[in-house]
Design an enzyme around this catalytic site. Structure first.
Site, PDB file in Angstrom:
ATOM      1  N   SER A  14     125.165  10.601 -17.525  1.00  0.00           N
ATOM      2  CA  SER A  14     124.401  11.795 -17.880  1.00  0.00           C
ATOM      3  C   SER A  14     125.112  13.045 -17.363  1.00  0.00           C
ATOM      4  CB  SER A  14     122.967  11.685 -17.343  1.00  0.00           C
ATOM      5  OG  SER A  14     122.167  12.732 -17.842  1.00  0.00           O
ATOM      6  N   HIS A 292     118.968  -2.851  15.809  1.00  0.00           N
ATOM      7  CA  HIS A 292     117.604  -3.373  15.987  1.00  0.00           C
ATOM      8  C   HIS A 292     117.230  -3.242  17.463  1.00  0.00           C
ATOM      9  CE1 HIS A 292     114.320  -6.423  16.071  1.00  0.00           C
ATOM     10  NE2 HIS A 292     114.090  -5.943  14.866  1.00  0.00           N
ATOM     11  N   ASP A 454     113.703  -7.406   7.231  1.00  0.00           N
ATOM     12  CA  ASP A 454     113.104  -6.636   8.320  1.00  0.00           C
ATOM     13  C   ASP A 454     112.624  -5.284   7.808  1.00  0.00           C
ATOM     14  OD1 ASP A 454     112.997  -7.006  11.457  1.00  0.00           O
ATOM     15  OD2 ASP A 454     113.399  -4.896  11.092  1.00  0.00           O
TER      16      ASP A 454
END
Length: 702
Positions: A14, A292, A454
């Site tokens: 586009s 984490h 997670d």
């Protein structure tokens, strides 16, 4: 290009094709800006309305349904079509297909609704100057009329991808604000796909990681431009030994490894059918795990433990996890840990017990800790594919603005790999989500990437769980089945099944099932990291003394006033500083505390031992003559000894059993704080009084 990366082909989607045309030399920067500006101005001047919907469908199936007010806006792949036009007619067509997604747009671009702007836009375009492209493009971008039709006609991105694949193009770089085109291309084509930017991620880190991926994919880089001032050094050489040292599986029907977190399975020789997987993981070998962080501690995600169990179960023919309980959080340090996953023998009912063990990889003999236990079996059911409009009718959008910043304040500090949740909708007690992986961490060797799952679980925050599990960590899984491995982006439905539990169904972007979880129970995250097997105490163990060295000089520390004993001990130390051989300080009652003066002498000599290693020996004895007879055998090999009943004991650090009684403050006892009038000493004293109820403190300054 400034870093040495130049394209062989340019493709745009586009409006992105205008940028590609400028890079290819078709349009000057001024003309490219004029084209973008006129296009945007005339489009926005059109009446509002219209709709665009993405369909999981073939172009041939869609085309007969088109109307005068609805056209095909884009063909992104063999089964990926976007329709655009009048809102009522577009939605009516979309209802004929099972998997759809309405796009958030202000107008129906690339549709018949663009017709009113074309004449005025044509006048602007014909005033621009077009050149032949210096880099091949797959559209006739050097003709003015192409850009007029470009506003109205179909974007054939899928055709361009296929053309490149047919010409052996295998490396694709996406230049844009996110990974939209990468995600589209990866669904139907093989190759290396590298986006240079990613929404809500640090731009410097993202593009640096992207350049690294290009380098390992064989793309030449101008290192002098990329790393100004850096110099190239030769790597050390070594002899290439073509000999394998890895253990081989006992049975040929067990596959070799290949999983990112586990090595190959090995069947135990004395227990046929029982299989063990092993590996080593650390923040060096798997740096994405450092993202984490829970209450300041890096924990192996519960989803990673599930992945280990699922992989072990699938390897031995048990692809369904009936139950999985996470018993102890697994703390990851820089040294990492050693992993073992065991799959027991098959029971009469076809189940296998699976367990995950770990211990620190720090060279110590710390015992193995069990972190998860599970029961695996065969034959998980296959759910129905995701059909209908996405997001589902009646689901309300949930804003994620500041979501991950808010989690930080609750103790969850997730890195970029674990921030994959990017869209959430809620309908009653149901939550619908979209999540994907950072492109650099996509790895189809995982069944279901722990960071991706997670990220899905982060949406439990919106599932109406009770306070004890709201925003917590996974604790117990039931009925888990993986249906399609290796997907990089998912949709999911979460529904509350209990005050602290949810069911989860995960789909890929086309609506095919990826994984199902009958029930996941959440628990509050621990504020402090587990410290099992980290407490040590002094233990006196028997040692053998061998007579043979010259008999040492012995200074018998006298009994009496503490000050006098300290003075005599100090004088003896000074007199022996220039002497050779072992010098023994002999005490009674220093270790058991029955003679405080002797204990002071021990403290002084221990300090001297640190300053003058190998010069002094401390010996605490009893009144047994057999103990005295051992003195000629004392050497500096054991700097501290305890003689009892004719047996020599040396001090050793011993690990305190994890089930031992925890130490507790006695509020009626006396606490001595040295340096107690300083800032830290004062703070410690206040803590002991306010938190532990201590009533007797002795603060001593230097």
């Amino acid at each position: 290009e400034s870093w040495g990366v130049t394209p062989d082909y340019l493709v745009g989607h586009s409006i992105g094709e205008i940028a590609a045309a400028h890079v290819a030399g078709v349009l000057s920067l001024a003309d490219a800006c004029a084209l973008v500006s006129a296009r945007a101005r005339l489009m926005q001047a059109l009446p509002a309305g219209g709709a665009m919907v993405s369909l999981r469908a073939n172009e041939d199936d869609v085309r007969p349904l088109l109307t005068e007010q609805v056209g095909i806006a884009a063909v992104n792949g063999p089964t990926s079509v976007v329709i655009a036009g009048d809102e009522t007619e577009v939605l009516a067509i979309a209802e004929r297909f099972e998997t759809t997604k309405r796009l958030r747009v202000s107008h129906a671009f690339h549709s018949p609704l663009m017709d009113p702007m074309l004449d005025e836009f044509r006048a602007v375009v014909h005033d621009l100057t077009f050149h032949e492209p210096t880099i091949p493009m797959l559209s006739p971008v050097d003709t003015p009329e192409y850009w007029v039709r470009h506003v109205r006609d179909t974007v054939r991105f899928g055709d361009h991808l296929q053309h490149l694949a047919d010409h052996d193009v295998t490396r694709f770089i996406e230049i844009g604000p996110d990974t939209t085109l990468t995600a589209i291309a990866q669904e139907t084509h093989d190759g290396i796909f590298v986006p240079l930017q990613r929404k809500n991620h640090d731009e410097h880190a993202t593009i640096t990681a992207a350049v690294g991926r290009l380098h390992v994919a064989g793309v030449g880089l101008d290192w002098a431009a990329l790393l100004p001032g850096a110099r190239r050094v030769d790597l050390p050489t070594y002899a290439f030994q073509h000999q394998r040292y890895w253990a081989k599986p006992v049975r040929d029907n067990l596959p070799v490894g290949g999983h990112p977190l586990l090595g190959p399975p090995v069947e135990l020789a004395d227990s046929p059918g029982e299989v063990v997987f092993s590996s080593r993981i650390s923040l060096h070998t798997h740096p994405w795990l450092a993202g984490h962080v829970v209450h300041g501690t890096v924990l192996l995600p519960g989803t990673a433990l599930l992945e280990l169990v699922m992989h072990a179960g699938e390897t031995v023919g048990c692809d369904h996890v009936a139950e999985l309980t996470l018993t102890t959080p697994l703390v990851l340090s820089a040294d990492g840990c050693l992993l073992q996953v065991t799959a027991g023998q098959t029971s009469e009912d076809g189940h296998r017990n699976v367990a995950v063990y770990a211990r620190p990889d720090d060279g110590t003999d710390q015992p193995w800790t069990r972190h998860a236990t599970a029961i695996a079996s065969a034959g998980g059911g296959q759910p129905e594919p995701l059909v209908g409009v996405w997001p589902p009718t009646g689901a309300e959008t949930v804003s994620l603005d500041g979501f991950y910043d808010g989690l930080v304040h609750r103790g969850f500090d997730y890195g970029p790999t674990f921030q994959g949740l990017h869209a959430v909708w809620r309908r009653g007690e149901e939550v619908f989500v979209e999540a994907d992986l950072v492109a650099d961490e996509q790895d189809d060797r995982f069944g279901l990437h722990p960071a991706l799952l997670d990220s899905v679980l982060h949406a439990t925050t919106f599932a109406g769980l009770d306070d004890g599990s709201h925003g917590g960590l996974p604790f117990a899984w039931q009925g888990v089945t993986l249906h399609r491995p290796g997907v990089p982006a998912v949709r999911a439905r979460l529904a509350r099944t209990a005050p602290d539990a949810v069911s989860i169904t995960v789909f890929d972007r086309t609506g095919d099932p990826v994984a199902t979880v009958d029930s996941l129970t959440m628990r509050t995250a621990p504020v402090a990291a587990p410290t099992t097997d980290l407490l040590f105490a002094l233990d006196w163990v028997p040692v053998e003394l061998v007579v043979g060295a010259p008999e040492p000089d012995v200074f018998a520390v006298p009994a009496g006033d503490v000050r006098q004993v300290a003075g005599a001990t100090l004088a003896a130390l000074r007199s022996w500083l220039d002497s050779e051989g072992a010098r023994v300080f002999l005490t009674r009652g220093a270790i058991d505390g029955s003679d405080p003066a002797a204990a002071v002498a021990w403290g002084m000599v221990r300090s001297a031992q640190i300053e003058y290693p190998g010069r002094f020996v401390l010996v605490d004895t009893d009144d047994d003559s057999a103990s005295t007879a051992l003195l000629p055998a004392v050497t500096t090999a054991e700097p501290q000894l305890m003689l009892r009943a004719g047996t020599a004991h040396a001090g050793r650090l011993a690990r305190v059993a994890s089930d031992a009684e925890p130490a507790a403050w006695n509020p009626d006892g006396l606490v001595l704080i040295t340096g107690g009038t300083g800032g830290l000493g004062t703070a410690l004293a206040r803590h002991l009084v306010e938190r532990h109820g201590m009533r007797h403190l002795l603060l001593v300054s230097r």
